[in-house]
Design an enzyme around this catalytic site. Structure first.
Site, PDB file in Angstrom:
ATOM      1  N   TYR A 305       0.836  -1.204   0.000  1.00 38.59           N
ATOM      2  CA  TYR A 305       0.000   0.000   0.000  1.00 38.59           C
ATOM      3  C   TYR A 305       0.868   1.251   0.000  1.00 38.59           C
ATOM      4  O   TYR A 305       1.966   1.263   0.547  1.00 38.59           O
ATOM      5  CB  TYR A 305      -0.972   0.018   1.190  1.00 38.59           C
ATOM      6  CG  TYR A 305      -0.329   0.012   2.555  1.00 38.59           C
ATOM      7  CD1 TYR A 305       0.081   1.195   3.164  1.00 38.59           C
ATOM      8  CD2 TYR A 305      -0.152  -1.186   3.249  1.00 38.59           C
ATOM      9  CE1 TYR A 305       0.647   1.191   4.420  1.00 38.59           C
ATOM     10  CE2 TYR A 305       0.421  -1.197   4.505  1.00 38.59           C
ATOM     11  CZ  TYR A 305       0.824  -0.005   5.086  1.00 38.59           C
ATOM     12  OH  TYR A 305       1.395  -0.002   6.338  1.00 38.59           O
ATOM     13  N   HIS A 324      -3.875   5.696  15.370  1.00 41.71           N
ATOM     14  CA  HIS A 324      -4.508   6.568  14.388  1.00 41.71           C
ATOM     15  C   HIS A 324      -5.920   6.092  14.056  1.00 41.71           C
ATOM     16  O   HIS A 324      -6.327   4.962  14.376  1.00 41.71           O
ATOM     17  CB  HIS A 324      -3.662   6.645  13.109  1.00 41.71           C
ATOM     18  CG  HIS A 324      -3.538   5.363  12.349  1.00 41.71           C
ATOM     19  ND1 HIS A 324      -4.535   4.881  11.509  1.00 41.71           N
ATOM     20  CD2 HIS A 324      -2.519   4.464  12.272  1.00 41.71           C
ATOM     21  CE1 HIS A 324      -4.139   3.751  10.959  1.00 41.71           C
ATOM     22  NE2 HIS A 324      -2.920   3.465  11.410  1.00 41.71           N
ATOM     23  N   CYS A 342       0.009  -0.989  13.793  1.00 44.60           N
ATOM     24  CA  CYS A 342      -0.548   0.222  14.380  1.00 44.60           C
ATOM     25  C   CYS A 342      -1.765  -0.100  15.240  1.00 44.60           C
ATOM     26  O   CYS A 342      -2.333  -1.186  15.174  1.00 44.60           O
ATOM     27  CB  CYS A 342      -0.949   1.209  13.285  1.00 44.60           C
ATOM     28  SG  CYS A 342       0.452   2.002  12.476  1.00 44.60           S
ATOM     29  N   ASN A 344      -5.418   0.877  15.594  1.00 42.96           N
ATOM     30  CA  ASN A 344      -6.516   1.500  14.845  1.00 42.96           C
ATOM     31  C   ASN A 344      -7.651   1.872  15.792  1.00 42.96           C
ATOM     32  O   ASN A 344      -8.085   1.052  16.607  1.00 42.96           O
ATOM     33  CB  ASN A 344      -7.069   0.541  13.790  1.00 42.96           C
ATOM     34  CG  ASN A 344      -6.112   0.283  12.638  1.00 42.96           C
ATOM     35  OD1 ASN A 344      -6.455  -0.453  11.722  1.00 42.96           O
ATOM     36  ND2 ASN A 344      -4.921   0.860  12.670  1.00 42.96           N
TER      37      ASN A 344
END
Length: 395
Positions: A305, A324, A342, A344
């Site tokens: 990505y 985030h 991460c 989320n």
């Protein structure tokens, strides 16, 4: 499932350079011409009884730039002292109240020549004079250092103090540490530790007490850092530690909890790194919030990505982890760990946390199969206290 982006004032102290000619010298003393007859029957003049000496000694070639120039007199009092640089400008100094000594009050320059001239009136009421010159050390190289946090910053309770050297690594780490000073408005136990050849950090044994001030002096000018390299300048900073806020994430629970002053203040459903792939786990360890970005662009060619936009991103590791918003992953948030590392959150929760967060806030992650990433350059809290102290060069 979006993450893994690689982001991420003059004086002091102790000099390791010995001042070879630091002793006093009277070799350049002038002798006043006697006034009137005096001396023995052959008419030989009698020298004034006042004796003027100076440090650095006349003729010194490698005077320490941090040591003051000191002019002293015995059997009399100084009436005039002037020390000038190569441009003829007088350096600042002060005569003692008793008139027996004069001491400079500003640092000397590297590789400079200085001239001194002094006068004194002796107990015999005769005038003595003293003149001479000396040169200061000339470094093979000067090394600059920076300090973080910067002046007037307000940071979280896990924020370390970092001294980073530019253009090389100091060889004499002990000399560096002796030149560093920490002053806090409340007693705090802490220690320096070298986390790389060019970076030494100070961290408290436990998190900082909330709402205190911290003053740091890196008094490196004039300090021999080894191999003919000297500190270029002193650097100082004064900052504040803010409220105590700690994030705790136990990855199997799919919940991010926020504590203020030790009490839970918020709880947000989250999705962490994919459990079945260790490399995609959110790693264990105590991290800190390193940066805050209202809008962040994520790229990771390994996972296919690029240019993925997400909001309310708080970086907590240079390994690539953020807290985030990922509204696109709403179905998994609070239920399944499927990110690339991460944390989320739903958009509203991410915004609420972002607004509460401060650089230096601790983020404690447990329950993962992935250990703390040693590649991160903010890894102060990965060490237990004994291990951290072993990173110091102080003896």
């Amino acid at each position: 499932m979006i993450e893994r982006r690689t982001v991420f004032k003059a004086v002091a102290a102790v000099s390791a350079a010995a001042l070879a000619a630091a002793c006093s010298s009277s070799s350049n003393e002038g002798t006043a011409t006697p006034q009137g007859a005096g001396g023995d029957k052959g008419g030989a003049p009698v020298a004034p009884v006042a004796k003027i000496t100076a440090t650095p000694a006349a003729g010194a070639k490698d005077a320490d730039v941090r040591e003051p120039v000191v002019v002293k007199v015995t059997e009399g009092k100084l009436t005039e002292v002037k020390v000038t640089n190569e441009g003829g400008d007088a350096i600042k100094g002060e005569l003692s109240a008793d008139g027996l000594s004069w001491t400079s009050s500003e640092p000397l320059g590297y590789g400079k020549n200085y001239t001194y001239a002094a006068k004194a009136t002796g107990t015999d009421q005769r005038e003595a004079e003293f003149k001479g010159s000396f040169a200061t050390i000339s470094p093979a190289k000067q090394m600059r250092a920076t300090l973080n946090p910067g002046d007037d910053a307000e940071v979280g309770v896990a924020m370390p103090v970092s001294v980073k050297f530019q253009g090389g690594a100091p060889k004499d780490r002990a000399a560096v540490e002796k030149a560093l000073k920490i002053k806090t408005s409340k007693d705090v136990e802490g220690a320096w530790g070298w986390i790389s050849p060019t970076q030494v950090d100070w961290r408290p044994k436990e998190y900082w007490p909330a709402n205190i001030t911290v003053e740091v002096e890196a008094n490196l000018y004039g300090v021999h850092l080894g191999g003919g390299v000297y500190g270029k300048s002193d650097v100082t900073t004064k900052f504040k530690v803010g409220r105590n806020q700690v994030v705790k994430i136990h990855t199997p629970d799919h919940v991010m909890k926020v504590y203020r002053g030790g009490a839970e203040s918020a709880s947000y459903p989250c999705s962490n790194g994919l459990d079945s792939v260790t490399d995609r786990n959110t790693p264990n360890g105590t991290f800190i919030i390193m940066s805050k970005e209202p809008h962040a662009v994520f790229d990771n060619a390994r996972y296919g990505y690029t240019n993925v936009n997400k909001k309310w991103a708080c970086r907590f590791s240079n390994h690539g982890e953020f807290i985030h918003e990922n509204q696109d992953n709403a179905a998994a948030i609070g239920k399944t760990n499927n990110s690339h590392g991460c944390v989320n959150l739903l958009e509203a929760d991410a915004k609420a946390y972002f607004d509460s967060a401060m650089i230096g806030d601790p983020v404690e992650v447990t329950g993962s199969n992935l250990g703390s990433p040693t590649s991160s350059d903010v890894k102060d809290w990965f060490y237990d206290w004994s291990s951290w102290k072993s990173l110091s060069a102080a003896k």
